[in-house]
Design an enzyme around this catalytic site. Structure first.
Site, PDB file in Angstrom:
ATOM      1  N   HIS A  53       0.841  -1.192   0.000  1.00  0.00           N
ATOM      2  CA  HIS A  53       0.000   0.000   0.000  1.00  0.00           C
ATOM      3  C   HIS A  53       0.877   1.243   0.000  1.00  0.00           C
ATOM      4  O   HIS A  53       2.078   1.173   0.227  1.00  0.00           O
ATOM      5  CB  HIS A  53      -0.908   0.011   1.237  1.00  0.00           C
ATOM      6  CG  HIS A  53      -0.122   0.098   2.512  1.00  0.00           C
ATOM      7  ND1 HIS A  53       0.420  -1.013   3.123  1.00  0.00           N
ATOM      8  CD2 HIS A  53       0.267   1.166   3.251  1.00  0.00           C
ATOM      9  CE1 HIS A  53       1.081  -0.630   4.197  1.00  0.00           C
ATOM     10  NE2 HIS A  53       1.008   0.685   4.301  1.00  0.00           N
ATOM     11  N   HIS A 135       5.716   6.314  -1.131  1.00  0.00           N
ATOM     12  CA  HIS A 135       6.476   5.088  -1.376  1.00  0.00           C
ATOM     13  C   HIS A 135       5.645   3.870  -0.988  1.00  0.00           C
ATOM     14  O   HIS A 135       4.695   3.979  -0.225  1.00  0.00           O
ATOM     15  CB  HIS A 135       7.769   5.088  -0.556  1.00  0.00           C
ATOM     16  CG  HIS A 135       7.525   4.928   0.909  1.00  0.00           C
ATOM     17  ND1 HIS A 135       7.103   5.973   1.701  1.00  0.00           N
ATOM     18  CD2 HIS A 135       7.598   3.842   1.722  1.00  0.00           C
ATOM     19  CE1 HIS A 135       6.939   5.539   2.938  1.00  0.00           C
ATOM     20  NE2 HIS A 135       7.226   4.245   2.978  1.00  0.00           N
TER      21      HIS A 135
END
Length: 167
Positions: A53, A135
């Site tokens: 995620h 990220h």
């Protein structure tokens, strides 16, 4: 049939929570392949594909009774669709995290993360003051090294979710 004991029926008083963007199946599979490739170069522990995620806001330990308030907070945030190109592997030495991030962050992503964190802060929740680095964590406990080149992965924003951090 036996009834569950009080410990099994009891809900936790606090949950470790975060808001995140979750990739679609094709993107998740591509990220997982990139994680496998980075693992061959850096070692460490690969993240499971179903946990990949992009965190927008990390709340940490939060009273379970505040989930409704948090959902209402998130519902106040509006964002236009965007595409985030994940094309830069990176490594944080202080926590031994290997990740895949973006060389260029779309303005709508910055607006979404900023608006969500501002709404949470206005509601009295502590938010991370450090600059937000978009990220996807692919490795934990990795040695990391010089960042190898890797294939570009594209992630389209469609939904956000508040989820318990039981990674």
């Amino acid at each position: 049939m036996t009834e569950p004991g009080p410990a099994a029926a009891a809900k936790p008083a606090t949950l470790r929570l975060f808001f995140a963007l979750w990739p679609d199946d094709a993107t998740r599979a591509a990220l997982n392949r990139t994680g496998k490739w980075l693992h061959q170069h850096w070692g460490g522990r690969r993240m499971r594909a179903d946990t990949l995620h992009l965190t927008l806001a990390f709340l940490g330990s939060t009273p379970a009774g505040q989930l409704g308030e948090l959902a209402a907070c998130a519902d106040t945030v509006q964002a236009d669709a965007f595409e985030l190109v994940l094309d830069r592997p990176g490594y944080w030495r202080h926590n031994r995290i290997g990740w895949l991030g973006a060389n260029r962050t779309p303005p709508h992503y910055v607006e979404l993360a900023g608006a969500l964190n501002a709404a949470l802060q206005a509601a009295g929740y502590a938010v991370d003051a450090r600059p937000h680095v978009p990220h996807v964590t692919l490795l934990r406990n990795t040695a990391g090294r010089m960042s190898p080149c890797c294939a570009t992965r594209r992630a389209a924003h469609r939904r956000r979710v508040c989820r318990e951090a039981g990674l």
